[in-house]
Scaffold this motif. Structure first.
Motif, PDB file in Angstrom:
ATOM      1  N   LEU A 196       0.833  -1.207   0.000  1.00 44.73           N
ATOM      2  CA  LEU A 196       0.000   0.000   0.000  1.00 44.73           C
ATOM      3  C   LEU A 196       0.868   1.257   0.000  1.00 44.73           C
ATOM      4  N   ALA A 197       2.023   1.194   0.673  1.00 44.98           N
ATOM      5  CA  ALA A 197       2.942   2.341   0.648  1.00 44.98           C
ATOM      6  C   ALA A 197       3.464   2.583  -0.763  1.00 44.98           C
ATOM      7  N   ASP A 198       3.765   1.498  -1.499  1.00 47.52           N
ATOM      8  CA  ASP A 198       4.208   1.652  -2.887  1.00 47.52           C
ATOM      9  C   ASP A 198       3.096   2.240  -3.758  1.00 47.52           C
ATOM     10  N   VAL A 199       1.872   1.754  -3.543  1.00 50.79           N
ATOM     11  CA  VAL A 199       0.737   2.302  -4.301  1.00 50.79           C
ATOM     12  C   VAL A 199       0.553   3.784  -3.981  1.00 50.79           C
ATOM     13  N   PHE A 200       0.657   4.125  -2.697  1.00 50.52           N
ATOM     14  CA  PHE A 200       0.505   5.536  -2.295  1.00 50.52           C
ATOM     15  C   PHE A 200       1.582   6.394  -2.948  1.00 50.52           C
ATOM     16  N   ALA A 201       2.818   5.887  -2.996  1.00 51.08           N
ATOM     17  CA  ALA A 201       3.906   6.645  -3.628  1.00 51.08           C
ATOM     18  C   ALA A 201       3.617   6.893  -5.104  1.00 51.08           C
ATOM     19  N   SER A 202       3.080   5.880  -5.803  1.00 54.83           N
ATOM     20  CA  SER A 202       2.750   6.053  -7.216  1.00 54.83           C
ATOM     21  C   SER A 202       1.636   7.069  -7.407  1.00 54.83           C
ATOM     22  N   VAL A 203       0.585   6.983  -6.553  1.00 52.84           N
ATOM     23  CA  VAL A 203      -0.517   7.948  -6.656  1.00 52.84           C
ATOM     24  C   VAL A 203      -0.016   9.352  -6.340  1.00 52.84           C
ATOM     25  N   LEU A 204       0.868   9.466  -5.349  1.00 55.69           N
ATOM     26  CA  LEU A 204       1.422  10.771  -4.997  1.00 55.69           C
ATOM     27  C   LEU A 204       2.223  11.354  -6.159  1.00 55.69           C
ATOM     28  N   ASP A 205       3.048  10.520  -6.798  1.00 58.91           N
ATOM     29  CA  ASP A 205       3.801  10.995  -7.960  1.00 58.91           C
ATOM     30  C   ASP A 205       2.866  11.443  -9.073  1.00 58.91           C
ATOM     31  N   ASN A 206       1.813  10.654  -9.310  1.00 61.99           N
ATOM     32  CA  ASN A 206       0.863  11.015 -10.362  1.00 61.99           C
ATOM     33  C   ASN A 206       0.136  12.319 -10.015  1.00 61.99           C
ATOM     34  N   LEU A 207      -0.236  12.480  -8.740  1.00 60.08           N
ATOM     35  CA  LEU A 207      -0.926  13.701  -8.327  1.00 60.08           C
ATOM     36  C   LEU A 207      -0.017  14.910  -8.497  1.00 60.08           C
ATOM     37  N   ARG A 208       1.232  14.763  -8.097  1.00 64.65           N
ATOM     38  CA  ARG A 208       2.168  15.881  -8.262  1.00 64.65           C
ATOM     39  C   ARG A 208       2.378  16.210  -9.742  1.00 64.65           C
ATOM     40  N   LEU A 209       2.397  15.151 -10.554  1.00 62.66           N
ATOM     41  CA  LEU A 209       2.529  15.371 -11.995  1.00 62.66           C
ATOM     42  C   LEU A 209       1.321  16.123 -12.530  1.00 62.66           C
ATOM     43  N   GLN A 210       0.128  15.730 -12.098  1.00 60.48           N
ATOM     44  CA  GLN A 210      -1.078  16.414 -12.535  1.00 60.48           C
ATOM     45  C   GLN A 210      -1.118  17.852 -12.020  1.00 60.48           C
ATOM     46  N   GLN A 211      -0.681  18.047 -10.761  1.00 65.87           N
ATOM     47  CA  GLN A 211      -0.654  19.399 -10.225  1.00 65.87           C
ATOM     48  C   GLN A 211       0.326  20.276 -10.990  1.00 65.87           C
ATOM     49  N   ARG A 212       1.459  19.689 -11.346  1.00 63.60           N
ATOM     50  CA  ARG A 212       2.416  20.463 -12.133  1.00 63.60           C
ATOM     51  C   ARG A 212       1.843  20.811 -13.501  1.00 63.60           C
ATOM     52  N   LYS A 213       1.119  19.867 -14.088  1.00 71.73           N
ATOM     53  CA  LYS A 213       0.493  20.138 -15.385  1.00 71.73           C
ATOM     54  C   LYS A 213      -0.547  21.249 -15.253  1.00 71.73           C
ATOM     55  N   LEU A 214      -1.345  21.200 -14.161  1.00 72.24           N
ATOM     56  CA  LEU A 214      -2.343  22.245 -13.967  1.00 72.24           C
ATOM     57  C   LEU A 214      -1.681  23.608 -13.779  1.00 72.24           C
ATOM     58  N   GLU A 215      -0.567  23.619 -13.038  1.00 71.10           N
ATOM     59  CA  GLU A 215       0.153  24.869 -12.847  1.00 71.10           C
ATOM     60  C   GLU A 215       0.684  25.404 -14.176  1.00 71.10           C
ATOM     61  N   GLN A 216       1.165  24.501 -15.005  1.00 72.36           N
ATOM     62  CA  GLN A 216       1.676  24.911 -16.305  1.00 72.36           C
ATOM     63  C   GLN A 216       0.550  25.417 -17.203  1.00 72.36           C
ATOM     64  N   ASP A 217      -0.604  24.733 -17.126  1.00 68.88           N
ATOM     65  CA  ASP A 217      -1.750  25.204 -17.914  1.00 68.88           C
ATOM     66  C   ASP A 217      -2.190  26.595 -17.466  1.00 68.88           C
ATOM     67  N   LYS A 218      -2.179  26.822 -16.141  1.00 71.24           N
ATOM     68  CA  LYS A 218      -2.578  28.128 -15.632  1.00 71.24           C
ATOM     69  C   LYS A 218      -1.592  29.214 -16.080  1.00 71.24           C
TER      70      LYS A 218
END
Length: 662
Positions: free
Chosen positions: A415-437
């Motif tokens: 579950l910690a590995d899954v959480f790390a992957s979701v966290l990386d994906n969320l940060r990637l999406q947040q970075r994309k949203l920041e770039q879009d803004k």
């Protein structure tokens, strides 16, 4: 009496396999044996040796007793070397028990309980072993003493030695007891006390009956004493069970119980099968007997694993406090995390998911959090990534008071590995949203910001398809599941780095694509074949980031996913004249239906259109993207041709671009 012997053989066999399994698991995973805290001058042997020695003594004890019963059932009633070994082990248990309780008291207090308690150990070892050696040498007629007198003295010394050990254990336990015991500690102390009382009663019963000769004159009494003897010889198994469950001495106690249960179930079913069919099939001709018995035992071999699975599931849910199977737990955790749109929400839902799965308070720490949780922390599970630790899962005591055993820790790590992957994906999406803004606010740089965001984008369907595939693998093949999680993390880490850089080495891009396809292989299984050819003279060529991945993703989405049978993705990169040609082929359906893959100058959908715009921006008309159908091989081929050694223009806001592609 033979029935009692068979019962003893069954119990001793379970004890043999149980302690052998514990020693094997401990050897493979030394962290599975709970290690006492360091007490300054306490040596490694003092901290670990007592518990390990007790495991070894118990294993030899059950092996020896099982072999002795086999010899007696085979008609060998004379005293054998095995009886001598059993006798010696009988005298070795009392001082070993005292030593184990001394080590545990020292751990509980954080210091020595006192000089008397340590000083009592050496006389216990010396006296019991001298008595054992004197008795054995007399039985072997190497000493002139009377065998009858020696036997009487030894029989008297056995209960005395055990009573001393019981008194020592109880007294030092009281000496090291702490105030404010938890209900679990009280139940552990009650279980220990009950076992000591039972052991004392059995020793007194056997010694009194043997001294009066009642067992020799009354067959019923003899059977009763034989059963009591089996129970007394089985006490190490019961002590190990109680101490391990309540004191959490072995984190792999759950595996021990399940494997012991599997062994007991298998022996019981096989015994019942032979007892039922042997009278009927005893006259089968010798040449046919193997075939007949194979047919008879086939249902047993089929049913036993199924029954074991059901019983193991019942133990998990009703006794070990596990509300979900591993697959159900991962799906539950993913369901809790999936809708999070910020790190704060992700942490909150991660804590809720962990609490629901394990029935315990949980805290998810990301980064350098300094505040202490509001509960006692029993387990700390790191949230790891390839470039370091992301944070920590902190788990408190469970509502059921069940400890965290090996399968719980393995599930927490997954579950910690899954959480790390979701966290990386969320940060990637947040970075994309920041770039879009940023792209919306800075209209003069809209084109550049869009391209950078596209380079950082990994299709979210790929992410959740990969996680669902991993969830299915955790129960069937946890090794492949762990490897796929690591590869998924590699994919997102590379994508994050790609968002910061406009160019990459072709060799790095190909390795990234390999990791991407390895994750997809977890979804498609063995039907997906990947063929990569990278010429040595172009490995160091610099290419626009994420170009190769976009071609491969297009091949998987519109090619591999549309094929029911074997699927192929072929990647080829080589020099043709003064150009670098990168082609990605798949055996998908091609251009029969209008779609994103329709041939023509506008072909390729949003991802491939982005490649065309980037190539035009970098190289003008010197580079191109083509999509063709190879009817002879049944392949759709998307190819990028880049000029080698050409000067290019930058599309990135920071203008970071090499002077030439190679």
């Amino acid at each position: 009496m033979k029935a009692v012997g068979i019962l003893g053989l069954l119990v001793y066999t379970v004890g043999t396999f149980g302690f052998a399994a514990l020693l094997t698991l401990w050897w493979r995973d030394p962290g599975g044996l709970r290690k006492p805290r360091d007490c300054g001058i306490q040596s490694r042997w003092e901290r670990l040796g007592a518990g390990t020695a007790m495991l070894l003594i118990s294993l030899v004890w059950f092996v020896t007793n099982a072999l002795a019963v086999l010899l007696r059932l085979g008609g060998h009633e004379n005293r054998s070397p095995l009886d001598v070994l059993v006798f010696w082990l009988t005298f070795l248990f009392p001082p070993a028990i005292m030593h184990l309780y001394y080590s545990e008291a020292r751990e509980a207090l954080g210091r020595s309980p006192g000089p008397f308690w340590r000083a009592a150990l050496w006389p216990a070892y010396i006296v019991t072993q001298l008595v054992a050696a004197w008795t054995v040498l007399t039985f072997l007629q190497l000493l002139p003493q009377s065998v009858a007198m020696t036997s009487w003295a030894a029989d008297l010394m056995i209960p005395v030695a055990y009573f001393v050990a019981v008194g020592y254990a109880v007294a030092i336990r009281v000496r090291s007891a702490s105030f404010g015991e938890t209900p679990r500690e009280r139940r552990w102390r009650l279980g220990n006390t009950t076992l000591w009382l039972v052991l004392t009663a059995l020793i007194l019963l056997i010694f009194t009956t043997m001294s009066t000769g009642a067992a020799r004159s009354n067959a019923t009494v003899a059977i009763f004493i034989a059963l009591a003897d089996v129970a007394m010889r089985s006490m190490p198994l019961f002590f190990m069970f109680v101490n391990t469950y309540f004191d959490n001495r072995f984190k792999f106690f759950d595996l021990f119980v399940k494997r012991g249960l599997s062994l007991l179930l298998t022996i019981t079913v096989l015994t019942a099968t032979f007892a039922l069919f042997l009278p009927v099939l005893g006259n089968v001709p010798g040449w046919a007997a193997p075939w007949v018995w194979a047919v008879v035992l086939l249902p047993v071999a089929t049913v036993v694993p199924w029954v074991y699975g059901r019983v193991a599931d019942m133990l998990d849910r009703r006794w070990l406090g596990r509300r979900f199977s591993p697959v159900e737990a991962v799906k539950q955790f993913l369901s809790a995390l999936r809708s999070a749109t910020s790190e704060a929400q992700l942490i909150e839902r991660g804590e809720q998911g962990l609490s629901e799965i394990f029935g315990a308070p949980a805290s998810v720490r990301i980064g350098a959090a300094t505040s202490e949780p509001s509960f006692a922390v029993l387990q700390e599970i790191p949230i790891r990534a390839g470039d370091g630790s992301r944070g920590m899962f902190l788990m408190g005591p469970r509502a059921s008071e069940a400890p965290y055993f090996s399968q719980d820790l393995a599930l927490l790590a997954s579950l910690a590995d899954v959480f790390a992957s979701v966290l990386d994906n969320l940060r990637l999406q947040q970075r994309k949203l920041e770039q879009d803004k940023l792209a919306q606010e800075l209209t003069l740089h809209a084109s550049r910001s869009e391209l950078r965001a596209l380079r950082a984008q990994i299709n979210p369907h790929f992410f959740f398809n990969a996680l669902n595939a991993i969830a299915g693998l955790i129960h069937k093949d946890p090794v492949v599941a762990d490897r796929t999680i690591e590869q998924l993390a590699d994919v997102f880490r590379y994508a994050l780095r790609g968002a910061e850089s406009e160019w990459a080495l072709l060799n790095d891009e190909i390795e990234f694509v390999r990791a991407y396809l390895d994750v997809e292989r977890a979804r498609f299984g063995s039907r997906l074949t990947v063929d990569v050819h990278l010429a040595d003279d172009v490995r160091g060529a610099r290419v626009p980031t994420m170009v190769v991945q976009t071609l491969v993703e297009n091949a998987v989405k519109h090619g591999v996913a549309q094929v029911r049978g074997p699927a192929l993705v072929r990647i080829d990169a080589r020099r043709l004249g003064d150009h670098l040609v990168i082609s990605v082929a798949d055996n998908g359906p091609g251009f029969q239906q209008p779609s994103a893959r329709t041939a023509g100058p506008k072909a390729g959908g949003y991802g491939l259109a982005n490649i065309r715009r980037r190539l035009e921006g970098y190289f003008g008309t010197a580079a191109n993207l083509t999509i063709e159908r190879n009817q002879a091989e049944g392949l759709t081929v998307a190819a990028v041709s880049l000029p080698l050694g050409a000067h290019v223009r930058s599309l990135a806001p920071d203008g970071a671009v090499p002077e030439a592609v190679s």
